[in-house]
Design a protein around this motif. Structure first.
Motif, short mmCIF file in Angstrom:
data_model
loop_
_atom_site.label_atom_id
_atom_site.label_comp_id
_atom_site.label_asym_id
_atom_site.label_seq_id
_atom_site.Cartn_x
_atom_site.Cartn_y
_atom_site.Cartn_z
N MET A 1 -5.63 15.83 -1.13
CA MET A 1 -4.91 16.33 0.02
C MET A 1 -5.33 15.61 1.29
N ALA A 2 -6.64 15.44 1.43
CA ALA A 2 -7.15 14.80 2.66
C ALA A 2 -6.57 13.39 2.81
N GLY A 3 -6.46 12.67 1.70
CA GLY A 3 -5.90 11.32 1.76
C GLY A 3 -4.45 11.32 2.20
N SER A 4 -3.68 12.21 1.65
CA SER A 4 -2.27 12.31 2.04
C SER A 4 -2.14 12.73 3.49
N LEU A 5 -2.97 13.68 3.90
CA LEU A 5 -2.89 14.18 5.28
C LEU A 5 -3.45 13.20 6.30
N ALA A 6 -4.19 12.21 5.85
CA ALA A 6 -4.66 11.16 6.76
C ALA A 6 -3.51 10.23 7.15
N ARG A 7 -2.49 10.18 6.29
CA ARG A 7 -1.35 9.28 6.54
C ARG A 7 -0.17 9.98 7.20
N ALA A 8 -0.09 11.29 7.06
CA ALA A 8 1.08 12.02 7.58
C ALA A 8 0.70 13.49 7.79
N PRO A 9 1.47 14.22 8.57
CA PRO A 9 1.12 15.61 8.85
C PRO A 9 1.38 16.57 7.69
N TYR A 10 2.15 16.12 6.70
CA TYR A 10 2.46 16.95 5.54
C TYR A 10 2.07 16.19 4.28
N LEU A 11 1.99 16.88 3.17
CA LEU A 11 1.48 16.26 1.95
C LEU A 11 2.34 15.11 1.44
N ALA A 12 3.63 15.16 1.67
CA ALA A 12 4.51 14.10 1.18
C ALA A 12 5.19 13.33 2.30
N GLY A 13 4.63 13.39 3.50
CA GLY A 13 5.22 12.61 4.58
C GLY A 13 5.29 13.35 5.90
N ASP A 14 6.36 13.08 6.63
CA ASP A 14 6.49 13.59 7.99
C ASP A 14 7.16 14.94 8.12
N TYR A 42 -13.22 18.74 5.15
CA TYR A 42 -11.92 18.08 5.24
C TYR A 42 -11.10 18.70 6.36
N PRO A 43 -11.36 18.31 7.60
CA PRO A 43 -10.66 18.94 8.73
C PRO A 43 -9.15 18.80 8.66
#
Length: 92
Positions: A1-14, A42-43
């Motif tokens: 989850m942390a990895g996905s959320l590092a790239r976008a505000p939601y788990l699968a994107g924007d 994991y903030p």
């Protein structure tokens, strides 16, 4: 989850998606079992969960529908599971 959320505000994107909706029950269960400390490191996950909890749809679908009987098993967990979980996490 942390990895996905590092790239976008939601788990699968924007935008909020089925990915977010699918994980909400699991994170909620951890919180109800007093295990939310799992994501203290994991903030981004904590921030995501705060935003999910505040969503009107989550409030209406989960929190406003939970009865006293739904909350009861989680009110007085004894013993508190978090100290044992912390021990296990340190040992891992």
């Amino acid at each position: 989850m942390a990895g996905s959320l590092a790239r976008a505000p939601y788990l699968a994107g924007d935008a909020f998606s089925n990915a977010d909706a699918a994980i909400i029950p699991y994170i909620l269960r951890l919180e109800l079992l007093r295990l939310s400390g799992v994501w203290d490191r994991y903030p981004a996950v904590a921030d995501w969960w705060g935003r999910m909890r505040d969503r009107p749809s989550v409030q209406a679908t989960i929190f406003q529908r939970m009865t006293d009987a739904d909350w009861a098993p989680f009110k007085n967990l004894a013993p508190d599971p978090w100290p044992k979980v912390q021990e296990l996490l340190k040992a891992a």
